[in-house]
Design a protein around this motif. Structure first.
Motif, PDB file in Angstrom:
ATOM      1  N   SER A 155       1.724 -19.345   0.657  1.00 29.95           N
ATOM      2  CA  SER A 155       2.843 -20.513   0.563  1.00 29.95           C
ATOM      3  C   SER A 155       2.984 -21.564   1.604  1.00 29.95           C
TER       4      SER A 155
ATOM      5  N   GLN B 262      -9.247 -14.180  -6.980  1.00 29.71           N
ATOM      6  CA  GLN B 262      -8.245 -13.359  -7.760  1.00 29.71           C
ATOM      7  C   GLN B 262      -8.465 -11.927  -7.426  1.00 29.71           C
TER       8      GLN B 262
ATOM      9  N   ARG C  38      -2.176 -12.202  -1.918  1.00 27.33           N
ATOM     10  CA  ARG C  38      -0.995 -12.809  -2.125  1.00 27.33           C
ATOM     11  C   ARG C  38      -1.243 -14.531  -2.480  1.00 27.33           C
ATOM     12  N   THR C  39       0.084 -15.054  -2.709  1.00 29.45           N
ATOM     13  CA  THR C  39      -0.126 -16.476  -2.843  1.00 29.45           C
ATOM     14  C   THR C  39       0.180 -17.200  -1.589  1.00 29.45           C
TER      15      THR C  39
END
Lengths: 322, 334
Positions: B116, B79, B113-114
């Motif tokens: 995807s 995180q 970032r996530t």
């Protein structure tokens, strides 16, 4: 006709194992996770699909649910390993052990009055599989003795396996797919690059076992019966396929690797079929498996030896010339 | 600003009470943004532990880690990764050997970032930027984008790791908003309102501008669109608070002297160009003096020396050795 029959036998038993091999490959090679769950998810995928088909549920839905139950097994193993911190090998074994009972519980729905049951027999006359949907008795009769039904079956399998290979290839090229690959190769780096390695690992194990569950579902609709005994030994087949495929077709890029592994599964069944045709008793099958894996593992060593021999010979020639 | 507040960390590897080892003993440290701090100290003095606590690899027993006065102690490593770039001592550690240079850089670009599962991981626009960055390194890596990192030398891998730790994809507007609310000195509601007051009208205007473009020919439309977007983007970027902090854990220790020098010079160049807040652990006292504008010395889990600016520039290796000796004697007496 004998040759055609053999060819279709290899295809119909080999193609489901392509998915099995890719599933095992995803954990074994990409995630570096020796996942024993494979055996359990294969059995559960087969058992659930067979039981649902036995109860006249749409075979496509049944196959899909077989895949989902495989993914469920993977989720459990991933949860045990990543969240409860149980070692990889053990968490796979735990799921594998549990799956035998759960499979019997699932197969119990086929017989009224029974909670547990250890096998499900299907028959083409009363149950519909994803292959038999496309059978046509007219064409089949007019083309006899050509095994038309087997051809249809192979084609359905090829389509499903093809779709799965393409999906897996593209998935592992997405951002999340790359995160999974990074996790398997270097977890410390993955974490420092902001990848939630718990999620990526669990997802990879789940995807792997979903493919294996699907393999079980495809297998059972071809074999038309499943029992807790018959659906064993598939982890070894998956591993052997990976090793044979890598040794013979290479692993230069991810695409090449994926195709090698599926090719390995087919090749494996070619070898087994030849062995049976040559009159090898089925009791010796396990021995053959072991020998095959050993040879596949040693192929790089052989290649090295051949190269050494070559350079030696060339040197010898030069020596003669001078 | 990065801050450690009364951090204590004790390792107990065997579970035996006698084997307790205090790595950090009530350490407090404040690092202003833009500072380049070099850290020296003997083995086991707590340098690496400090760094690992900052990035969240390990959690402190006591104390807090603050980033811009926000407590991030409980945030997991992944995180926090968006705010830190970490280069390890082992060149094998920071890159993924079985992936290509391009894939490694893409992973770095996605930091914070996530990930995807629906977006394709490679973008040709990124590739151009990577090539531009790699050319500055002058290691020939820009021609080897598709090669696996595993076949490269330690120096090349470490240079790549350095690039991966410093390269950063522009944060999305959503990320800017999230970080602004979290890390600005204002109260969350105030910060949110302030952001929205600028962002929403800007977005509105950008949409309106796009609408007006509809009747224009295609080629002009594309140029105009980019122009308008840049204008809109600029308004949002003024809220961009998060600057990467670079953590270097003896990152040249495993390299040969020539490569080590090259990597160090690269580091200095990148840090200066981007004005990055940097912490660098080194065993080379000369490097510790030459580079950076602040020097911290660790000894047995304490900070025993902290010097900045002009005073630091006057330092010599002898001064530092003397300090070490003093600390050793003091510890013996105790």
């Amino acid at each position: 006709m004998d040759f055609v029959n053999i060819l279709f036998n290899i295809l119909t038993s080999g193609l489901p194992c392509c998915l099995l091999a890719i599933g095992v490959f995803l954990t074994f090679r990409i995630l570096d996770f020796a996942d024993m769950t494979a055996e359990g998810s294969f059995l559960l995928g087969a058992a659930l699909t067979a039981s649902l088909i036995y109860n006249h549920i749409n075979p496509f839905l049944a196959t899909f649910l077989g895949m989902i139950v495989g993914a469920g097994c993977g989720l459990v193993t991933g949860f045990l390993n990543r969240i409860l911190k149980i070692p990889k090998l053990l968490s796979g074994i735990i799921t594998l052990t549990a799956s035998a009972s759960i499979a019997m519980l699932i197969m119990g729905i086929t017989t009224p009055g029974q909670i547990f049951y250890s096998q499900v027999p299907l028959s083409l006359s009363s149950h519909q599989t994803i292959y038999s949907v496309f059978y046509s008795s007219k064409i089949s009769a007019s083309l006899a003795p050509f095994p038309w039904n087997k051809l249809v079956e192979s084609l359905v399998m090829i389509v499903i396996v093809g779709i799965m290979i393409v999906t897996v290839y593209y998935f592992f090229g997405t951002e999340f797919g790359m995160a999974i690959r990074a996790t398997g190769m270097n977890e410390k780096m993955a974490k420092s690059q902001g990848i939630n390695t718990n999620i990526s690992s669990i997802a990879c194990v789940a995807i792997s076992n979903a493919l294996i569950g699907l393999a079980g579902a495809l297998y059972v609709q071809d074999a038309l019966s499943v029992s807790t005994v018959s659906a064993t030994g598939y982890l070894v087949i998956g591993l052997a396929s990976i090793l044979i495929g890598e040794a013979i077709f290479g692993k230069r890029s991810f695409k090449n690797w994926l195709l090698s592994v599926s090719g390995g599964a087919l090749l494996y069944f070619v070898i087994i079929t030849i062995a049976i045709k040559l009159g090898l008793p089925t009791e010796l099958m396990s021995l053959l498996y072991a020998i095959l894996i050993t040879i596949a593992l040693c192929i790089p060593l052989f290649k090295l030896g051949i190269n050494k021999l070559k350079t030696k010979l060339e040197r010898g020639k030069e020596h003669v010339r001078t | 600003m990065l801050e450690l507040k009364n951090v204590t960390k004790t390792f107990n590897l065997t579970g035996n009470k006698e084997d307790l080892r205090v790595a950090l003993d009530n350490v407090s440290l404040q690092i202003e943004s833009g500072e380049f701090v070099t850290i020296i100290g003997g083995n086991g003095s707590g340098k690496s532990t400090t760094m690992n606590i900052l990035t969240g690899v390990i959690k402190p027993d006591k104390g807090k880690v603050l980033l811009n006065d926000v407590d991030i102690t409980e945030m997991d490593e992944h995180q926090r990764a968006g705010y830190f770039g970490h280069v390890f001592q082992d060149p094998m550690m920071g890159t993924s050997g079985d992936m290509s240079v391009l894939e490694n850089l893409e992973i770095a670009y996605l930091r914070g970032r996530t990930h995807s599962p629906f977006k394709w991981g490679f973008k040709s626009s990124h590739k151009k930027e990577f090539i531009k960055e790699l050319q500055r390194f002058d290691l020939g890596l820009e021609d080897r984008l598709n090669q696996k990192v595993g076949v490269m030398s330690g120096g090349q891998r470490q240079a790549l790791t350095l690039l991966m730790a410093t390269i950063r994809n522009k944060p999305t507007h959503k990320m800017i908003k999230r970080d602004y609310i979290k890390f600005s000195e204002k109260k969350p509601e105030v910060a949110r309102k302030e952001f929205d007051d600028i962002y929403l009208p800007a977005l509105e205007e950008y949409k309106r501008q796009l609408k007006n473009l509809k009747h224009l020919p295609k080629e002009i439309r594309k140029d105009k669109k980019a122009e308008f977007y840049e204008e809109f983007d600029k308004k949002v970027r003024q809220f961009d608070l998060t600057k990467q902090i670079l953590l270097l854990d003896e990152h040249t220790a495993a390299l040969d002297p020539k490569t080590a020098k090259k990597v160090l010079e690269l580091t200095d160049k990148i840090v200066k160009e981007n004005q990055m807040t940097t912490l660098m652990i080194t065993h080379n006292m000369k490097d510790a003096i030459t580079y950076g504008n602040r020097l911290i010395m660790f000894h047995m889990g304490h900070i025993i020396y902290d010097v900045k600016g002009e005073e630091k520039q006057k330092l010599t290796v002898e001064d530092l050795l003397k300090k070490f000796d003093e600390a050793d004697k003091k510890a013996e007496q105790e």
